[in-house]
Design an enzyme around this catalytic site. Structure first.
Site, PDB file in Angstrom:
ATOM      1  N   PRO A   2       0.831  -1.208   0.000  1.00 46.16           N
ATOM      2  CA  PRO A   2       0.000   0.000   0.000  1.00 46.16           C
ATOM      3  C   PRO A   2       0.864   1.256   0.000  1.00 46.16           C
ATOM      4  O   PRO A   2       1.856   1.345   0.720  1.00 46.16           O
ATOM      5  CB  PRO A   2      -0.793  -0.130   1.304  1.00 46.16           C
ATOM      6  CG  PRO A   2      -0.830  -1.593   1.578  1.00 46.16           C
ATOM      7  CD  PRO A   2       0.492  -2.120   1.096  1.00 46.16           C
ATOM      8  N   GLU A   3       0.474   2.217  -0.824  1.00 50.78           N
ATOM      9  CA  GLU A   3       1.214   3.475  -0.881  1.00 50.78           C
ATOM     10  C   GLU A   3       0.460   4.547  -0.100  1.00 50.78           C
ATOM     11  O   GLU A   3      -0.584   4.282   0.495  1.00 50.78           O
ATOM     12  CB  GLU A   3       1.444   3.865  -2.344  1.00 50.78           C
ATOM     13  CG  GLU A   3       2.328   2.846  -3.073  1.00 50.78           C
ATOM     14  CD  GLU A   3       2.982   3.407  -4.313  1.00 50.78           C
ATOM     15  OE1 GLU A   3       3.270   4.620  -4.356  1.00 50.78           O
ATOM     16  OE2 GLU A   3       3.222   2.630  -5.257  1.00 50.78           O
TER      17      GLU A   3
END
Length: 271
Positions: A2-3
């Site tokens: 996840p960014e």
């Protein structure tokens, strides 16, 4: 992994259910995450959650006694659920609230983290040397130019360096450089101020748009079934190596840069 937009949307999704709620228990089923989960039940039970913040890709759950530092790692997720929800595989931690709900941390690959900090979080080793947040005024062209001065490294690698600016992961580094017309292998210290100005603006715009889009497309954070991940979005270059450029029609090139997939247009993006 996840960014920043996925982590920020997670924060926005769980915060309304946590703030001003009292913690009645902390259940640790498997404390063997990226780092051992500390036994903080005595510190956190009875505490009221004051706010839920984000620093880089870390979620910070604040109480008067200290702060839980949570990282989703590569596969982690957080859900707000009824306290009697059936425990599934990889449900490692429950933060139990007085209102009958729990914050459940699920992480199949166990690269995530749940840590504790009683100092100001800026002093924690994981947070102390982080660069500015990209969506704040602290990330600006003067700051970026100073950070890049004299650097011979590729601009994409610098953009993904959390000491320079936090949270610009591989997807968004690819997209921002394409939008700014800058070749990912361009020598960072030689990019002029005009092009850096465009790059800063594009980083901010692309991340803000992704957060806005994610807020409407991620699955409900009170739904036990769904897992947050990359939400649907229109990407111009990332994952499109060998396809046609959305701007000029040229075939997009794909290389490995810093061991990460890098896609760019050799016509639209210059050194």
């Amino acid at each position: 992994m996840p960014e920043l937009p996925e982590v920020e949307v997670t924060r926005q999704g769980i915060a309304p259910f946590l703030v001003e709620q009292t913690v009645v228990d902390l259940v640790i089923r498997n404390g063997s995450l990226r780092w051992p989960v500390p036994d903080i039940a005595k510190q956190i039970i009875g505490q009221v959650i004051r706010q839920v913040r984000r620093r880089a890709k870390y979620l910070l759950i604040d109480t008067d006694a200290g702060t839980s530092i949570v990282h989703l790692g590569m596969s982690g997720s957080l859900r707000i659920l009824p306290h009697d929800t059936t425990v599934e595989k990889h449900d490692h931690i429950d933060l139990v609230l007085a209102n009958g709900r729990i914050l459940r941390f699920n992480d199949p690959r166990r690269f995530g983290a749940w840590l504790w900090c009683e100092l100001p979080e800026e002093a924690h080793p994981l947070l102390a040397k982080l660069g500015p947040e990209p969506l704040t005024q602290a990330f600006n062209v003067a700051q970026l130019a100073a950070a890049l001065a004299g650097k011979k490294k590729a601009i994409k690698l610098c953009l993904m360096d959390n000491h320079i600016v936090v949270g610009v992961g591989n997807i968004y580094a690819n997209e921002a450089l394409f939008a700014a017309g800058i070749h990912p292998e361009a020598e960072a210290g030689k990019i002029d101020i005009e092009r850096l100005t465009v790059l800063v603006a594009e980083v901010k715009q692309i991340l803000a748009h992704a957060i806005k889009q994610g807020g409407t497309t991620l699955k409900d954070f009170t739904n036990a079934d769904g897992k947050p991940g990359y939400f649907a979005q229109k990407l111009h270059v990332y994952g499109r190596g060998g396809e046609t450029c959305t701007s000029c029609g040229n075939l997009l090139s794909e290389i490995r840069l810093g061991q990460r997939t890098t896609v760019f247009c050799g016509i639209c993006q210059t050194r």
